[in-house]
Structures are given as structure tokens and as C-alpha cells.
Write a protein that holds these residues in place. Structure first.
Motif, PDB file in Angstrom:
ATOM      1  N   LEU A 120     -95.183 -30.671  31.877  1.00  0.00           N
ATOM      2  CA  LEU A 120     -96.571 -30.355  32.218  1.00  0.00           C
ATOM      3  C   LEU A 120     -96.634 -29.316  33.328  1.00  0.00           C
ATOM      4  CD1 LEU A 120     -98.196 -33.915  32.085  1.00  0.00           C
ATOM      5  CD2 LEU A 120     -98.070 -32.164  30.305  1.00  0.00           C
ATOM      6  N   VAL A 121     -95.741 -29.416  34.305  1.00  0.00           N
ATOM      7  CA  VAL A 121     -95.687 -28.400  35.362  1.00  0.00           C
ATOM      8  C   VAL A 121     -95.289 -27.048  34.784  1.00  0.00           C
ATOM      9  CG1 VAL A 121     -94.522 -27.722  37.488  1.00  0.00           C
ATOM     10  CG2 VAL A 121     -95.214 -30.089  37.159  1.00  0.00           C
ATOM     11  N   ALA A 122     -94.327 -27.057  33.853  1.00  0.00           N
ATOM     12  CA  ALA A 122     -93.892 -25.813  33.216  1.00  0.00           C
ATOM     13  C   ALA A 122     -95.025 -25.187  32.413  1.00  0.00           C
ATOM     14  CB  ALA A 122     -92.688 -26.088  32.314  1.00  0.00           C
ATOM     15  N   LEU A 123     -95.840 -25.995  31.763  1.00  0.00           N
ATOM     16  CA  LEU A 123     -96.987 -25.466  31.024  1.00  0.00           C
ATOM     17  C   LEU A 123     -97.984 -24.799  31.962  1.00  0.00           C
ATOM     18  CD1 LEU A 123     -97.610 -28.312  28.419  1.00  0.00           C
ATOM     19  CD2 LEU A 123     -96.738 -26.019  27.954  1.00  0.00           C
ATOM     20  N   ARG A 124     -98.223 -25.394  33.115  1.00  0.00           N
ATOM     21  CA  ARG A 124     -99.131 -24.777  34.085  1.00  0.00           C
ATOM     22  C   ARG A 124     -98.562 -23.453  34.588  1.00  0.00           C
ATOM     23  NH1 ARG A 124    -101.060 -28.724  38.715  1.00  0.00           N
ATOM     24  NH2 ARG A 124    -102.399 -26.911  39.081  1.00  0.00           N
ATOM     25  N   THR A 125     -97.263 -23.414  34.843  1.00  0.00           N
ATOM     26  CA  THR A 125     -96.632 -22.169  35.267  1.00  0.00           C
ATOM     27  C   THR A 125     -96.730 -21.110  34.176  1.00  0.00           C
ATOM     28  OG1 THR A 125     -95.081 -23.465  36.588  1.00  0.00           O
ATOM     29  CG2 THR A 125     -94.522 -21.165  36.192  1.00  0.00           C
ATOM     30  N   GLY A 126     -96.479 -21.518  32.935  1.00  0.00           N
ATOM     31  CA  GLY A 126     -96.584 -20.582  31.826  1.00  0.00           C
ATOM     32  C   GLY A 126     -97.993 -20.043  31.650  1.00  0.00           C
ATOM     33  N   LEU A 127     -98.998 -20.893  31.854  1.00  0.00           N
ATOM     34  CA  LEU A 127    -100.383 -20.439  31.741  1.00  0.00           C
ATOM     35  C   LEU A 127    -100.696 -19.392  32.808  1.00  0.00           C
ATOM     36  CD1 LEU A 127    -103.152 -20.756  30.400  1.00  0.00           C
ATOM     37  CD2 LEU A 127    -103.646 -22.579  32.031  1.00  0.00           C
ATOM     38  N   GLY A 128    -100.221 -19.620  34.024  1.00  0.00           N
ATOM     39  CA  GLY A 128    -100.427 -18.625  35.076  1.00  0.00           C
ATOM     40  C   GLY A 128     -99.774 -17.297  34.744  1.00  0.00           C
ATOM     41  N   LEU A 129     -98.548 -17.342  34.208  1.00  0.00           N
ATOM     42  CA  LEU A 129     -97.883 -16.097  33.815  1.00  0.00           C
ATOM     43  C   LEU A 129     -98.580 -15.453  32.623  1.00  0.00           C
ATOM     44  CD1 LEU A 129     -94.095 -16.924  34.240  1.00  0.00           C
ATOM     45  CD2 LEU A 129     -95.466 -15.320  35.546  1.00  0.00           C
ATOM     46  N   GLY A 130     -99.213 -16.264  31.776  1.00  0.00           N
ATOM     47  CA  GLY A 130     -99.970 -15.706  30.666  1.00  0.00           C
ATOM     48  C   GLY A 130    -101.087 -14.798  31.151  1.00  0.00           C
TER      49      GLY A 130
END
Length: 282
Positions: A204-214
């Protein structure tokens, strides 16, 4: 019986304030939102006051009043919503493809040592490539339209999700796996009852990080060939010398990213509700 008399405070001593007052206020409806607005509002008001007092020109960094007027004008004309919808559509598509690929590849390399040895070194090398370096290649492959932009965003989302999932699986306590084997759990039951709960918080933390990089990658994609989107609004403001439009686009990016992050946290919070973490007691 006479009521107990209050003990007088020593001279100059301040009354004690309950230590949980602030924490209680933050738990009130909207308390965390208001607390998060304190710092940006303070900085905005300070800069507005500095410009109005003549301490700063406000030419290159316009005051908040002018930025808000620009945002209001863009919203009133409908131009802002067109750009927001274009960027949001691209981020949603790129995030979906990149997150799905990151979870699948991360799960495979995290659970299969042979796959990790074969695939992970190449992915780590590709991860070091700057995002802007992919643009010419993607334009040659997919053209200048939406496919190249979505692919670039998906690449940006893929790597943090992949690293989060693969690292979480590799970091699962070996004793938990041994307990599952002692209880003769099948591979499917082992994955569902032990591996999945163990890796879910990091995922879930990785998904939030990925969304920010998106959102970072959509800005890069829209700066290099787009007629709609907040990145295009940034470029248009730079070419026309409109710093208020540039700052307005940056604020729109920030607000849109925060809303999407909050939605992601809200949608995934029930999945990790079983956790008993120190954050709930601090």
C-alpha cells in the motif's frame, strides 16, 4: 463535609494543560485537515503581506491573491477543468497499468529466486534511466498521442510498486513461513493467510509512492507534446511569461495529487484495518 480546597499554584507557575488536548482536537471531524492547512496558509499570508508592504516585488513569484484570481478565471471559463480531466485520465490509466505490472513482476521475483536472479538486475539498471530519456523512444514507438504519455506514466509507477512488493516478500519473517508449514498449509493457503497480510502494508505504501511519481511523470509527458493537461498549462505560462499561471498550475497539481492520494488511502484503509500499530497511540 467541607469540599476539598484546591491547592494554590506556586507564584509564576502556569496551569497544566492536559497533554491529550491537541491529540483530541486532531481526532475531531476535519481536525487533521485543518492542521494540515496551517503551514501553507501561514506561508501564503506571509508572502501576501510581504508583497503588499513592498518588501517583495511579487513579479516572478506572484502573491496568493493574484494566483487565486488566475485559478478562478481558469475555473470560470472551464479551461481548468479540461486540463485537470486530461491529466487525471492519463494518470489513472498509467497508474493502473504500472501498478498491476509492478505487483505481478514483484510477486514473481520475490517468490522465485531464479526469476529474481534473471530479471532483477536488468530492472534495477532500467530504473536508473531518467524519465525524460524514455520520451524520444516512446514517441518513435507509439507516436505523439496518448499511448506514449500513458506508457511513460506507467513506467514511472512500475518501479516503486515493483520494489515495494518484491522487497516486502523478501522481507517476510522466515519463522512465519515455518509456522505455516508446521500447520501443513497449502501454497495457496500460505500465500493467503501469511504472505498476503505480511506484504500488504508495504504494498500500500508502494502504491502511494507510485501514484505520486505518476503525477510527476504526467507533467514530463505533457511538457513534451500535448494540447491539454496541467503540464501543458505550465508550458503555456512559461512561453507567455505568466508566472501566476505557472504557480496556479503547480497548485492544481498539488491539490489534485493530494485528493487522489487521500482517495487511495481511504479505499485501501479497510485492507489494513487489522494492524495494531504505534501510530494509533501516538
Amino acid at each position: 463535609m467541607r469540599p476539598a480546597e484546591a491547592t494554590p499554584l506556586p507564584l509564576g507557575a502556569a496551569p497544566k494543560v492536559p497533554s491529550k488536548t491537541v491529540a483530541t482536537a486532531l481526532r475531531l471531524p476535519g481536525g487533521r485537515v485543518l492542521a494540515g492547512l496551517v503551514l501553507p496558509l501561514f506561508l501564503a499570508l506571509a508572502w501576501e503581506a510581504a508583497v503588499r508592504a513592498g518588501l517583495a516585488q511579487g513579479r516572478l513569484v506572484p502573491p496568493p491573491s493574484r494566483v487565486l484570481a488566475t485559478l478562478w478565471g481558469l475555473a470560470e471559463s472551464g479551461e481548468l477543468w479540461t486540463h485537470v480531466l486530461a491529466s487525471l485520465t492519463r494518470v489513472a490509466a498509467g497508474f493502473g497499468f504500472g501498478a498491476l505490472a509492478g505487483i505481478v513482476v514483484g510477486a514473481v521475483t520475490g517468490t522465485l529466486p531464479l526469476a529474481r536472479q534473471l530479471v532483477d538486475p536488468s530492472l534495477q539498471a532500467l530504473r536508473a534511466i531518467p524519465s525524460i530519456a524514455w520520451v524520444p523512444l516512446f514517441i518513435l514507438w507509439f507516436g505523439i498521442f496518448e499511448a506514449s504519455k500513458i506508457t511513460l506514466i506507467a513506467v514511472g509507477v512500475f518501479f516503486p510498486v515493483y520494489l515495494g512488493v518484491a522487497g516486502a516478500i523478501a522481507g517476510v519473517d522466515r519463522k512465519l513461513i515455518e509456522v505455516g508449514r508446521v500447520f501443513r498449509l497449502s501454497r495457496l493457503a500460505l500465500a493467503r493467510r501469511i504472505l498476503l497480510p505480511a506484504v500488504l502494508p508495504a504494498t500500500l505504501v508502494a502504491l502511494r509512492t507510485g501514484l505520486g511519481l505518476g503525477f510527476m511523470f504526467v507533467a514530463a509527458a505533457e511538457l513534451l507534446g500535448a494540447s491539454e493537461g496541467l503540464g501543458y498549462l505550465l508550458l503555456d505560462g512559461q512561453q507567455l511569461g505568466k508566472p501566476d499561471q505557472i504557480v496556479a498550475a503547480i497548485l492544481a497539481f498539488a491539490g489534485l495529487g493530494k485528493v487522489c492520494d487521500a482517495l487511495l488511502v481511504g479505499l485501501t484503509a479497510p485492507l489494513a484495518r487489522w494492524q495494531d500499530t504505534a501510530r494509533d497511540t501516538l
